[in-house]
Design a protein around this motif. Structure first.
Motif, mmCIF file in Angstrom:
data_model
loop_
_atom_site.group_PDB
_atom_site.id
_atom_site.type_symbol
_atom_site.label_atom_id
_atom_site.label_comp_id
_atom_site.label_asym_id
_atom_site.label_seq_id
_atom_site.Cartn_x
_atom_site.Cartn_y
_atom_site.Cartn_z
ATOM 1 N N ILE A 130 0.841 -1.201 0.000
ATOM 2 C CA ILE A 130 0.000 0.000 0.000
ATOM 3 C C ILE A 130 0.877 1.251 0.000
ATOM 4 O O ILE A 130 0.594 2.224 -0.709
ATOM 5 C CB ILE A 130 -0.952 0.005 1.209
ATOM 6 C CG1 ILE A 130 -1.945 -1.149 1.095
ATOM 7 C CG2 ILE A 130 -1.691 1.343 1.312
ATOM 8 C CD1 ILE A 130 -2.806 -1.357 2.323
ATOM 9 N N GLU A 152 -6.091 3.583 3.736
ATOM 10 C CA GLU A 152 -5.857 2.137 3.639
ATOM 11 C C GLU A 152 -4.573 1.737 4.361
ATOM 12 O O GLU A 152 -4.509 0.672 4.994
ATOM 13 C CB GLU A 152 -5.780 1.721 2.167
ATOM 14 C CG GLU A 152 -7.116 1.784 1.437
ATOM 15 C CD GLU A 152 -7.000 1.287 0.002
ATOM 16 O OE1 GLU A 152 -5.973 0.654 -0.340
ATOM 17 O OE2 GLU A 152 -7.935 1.543 -0.779
ATOM 18 N N SER A 156 -4.508 -0.849 7.395
ATOM 19 C CA SER A 156 -3.742 -2.098 7.257
ATOM 20 C C SER A 156 -2.862 -2.329 8.486
ATOM 21 O O SER A 156 -2.589 -3.474 8.852
ATOM 22 C CB SER A 156 -2.893 -2.083 5.981
ATOM 23 O OG SER A 156 -1.827 -1.158 6.062
#
Length: 256
Positions: A130, A152, A156
């Protein structure tokens, strides 16, 4: 003696538990669509009547919902831990913004520390992947995508901490952020100097996580959120100054 006969588990109950676990672990997320009945039955290796029974039970629990002509979905309500009245209250008061950032500072620092200790190698690979996408979005000047990847990235880390209560609470917090309840994340990335610094801060977080250094990971997360707080405070001061300046301008215009 306190022994009882072992009761064989119904197939529908086993399906029920597996789907519940996927929701609890954040693998199935609010709004996610389940595969078709035939496909899901084949994947689970169960009959369609057993699957229907399990789906019905999960719908009664409020975990799944049927949408006419669309299929079965994880209920959206699971993505919100706050009542609409409380959301409205948050949106109307500046203090909520800074309390939100302070809360994230504490929780994300702890999550990063836990991720270095509890996260698997695959968890860390997801975080790194990411971040690499964030680098690409930054290089391309795609503020919208970079802001989305930023969320994100942080989620995560929550997932890698493997604390399901923390995960679902923070997912609700990020949902409010994406709705613009607290502040405009995209606007922060639109400012070039700020965006450059934030990318380096995310790099420091990622490097500490990949090195499995709990103190460095926590410190990097906390420093990042302190920077976010300072940016928001500076913007608040600029807005207040602009309001005063416009009043002065209006006064000068009227007096002439």
């Amino acid at each position: 003696m306190p022994f009882q006969k072992i009761q064989p588990q119904k197939i529908a109950s086993a399906v029920d538990q597996q789907i519940e676990e996927l929701i609890l672990q954040g693998i199935l997320r609010p709004g996610d669509r389940l595969p078709s009945e035939r496909d899901l039955a084949e994947r689970l290796g169960v009959s369609r009547p057993s699957l229907r029974e399990a789906i019905s039970d999960l719908q009664n629990k409020g975990l799944l919902e049927s949408r006419a002509g669309s299929g079965i979905f994880v209920t959206e309500v699971l993505g919100s831990a706050f009542s609409s009245a409380l959301v409205t209250l948050f949106a109307g008061h500046d203090r909520a913004v800074f309390d939100y950032v302070s809360f994230r500072r504490d929780m994300e620092g702890l999550a990063a520390e836990r991720a270095t200790q509890c996260g698997s190698d695959t968890d860390l690979q997801v975080i790194d992947a990411i971040f690499r996408k964030m680098e690409t979005a930054h290089a391309e000047g795609d503020d919208v995508r970079e802001a989305r990847l930023d969320a994100e990235f942080h989620l995560s880390i929550m997932e890698a901490s493997h604390n399901v209560v923390m995960l679902h609470m923070m997912r609700s917090m990020f949902d409010l952020l994406q709705q613009g309840v607290f502040y405009n994340r995209q606007a922060m990335f639109h400012q070039e100097t700020t965006a450059d610094l934030m990318l380096e801060q995310h790099r420091a977080i990622n490097n500490a996580l990949q090195a499995r250094d709990p103190k460095a990971a926590r410190d990097a997360c906390e420093s990042h959120m302190e920077y976010v707080s300072s940016c928001l405070q500076a913007q608040k001061q600029r807005d207040e100054n602009e309001t005063i300046a416009r009043l002065r301008l209006a006064s000068e215009t009227n007096s002439s």
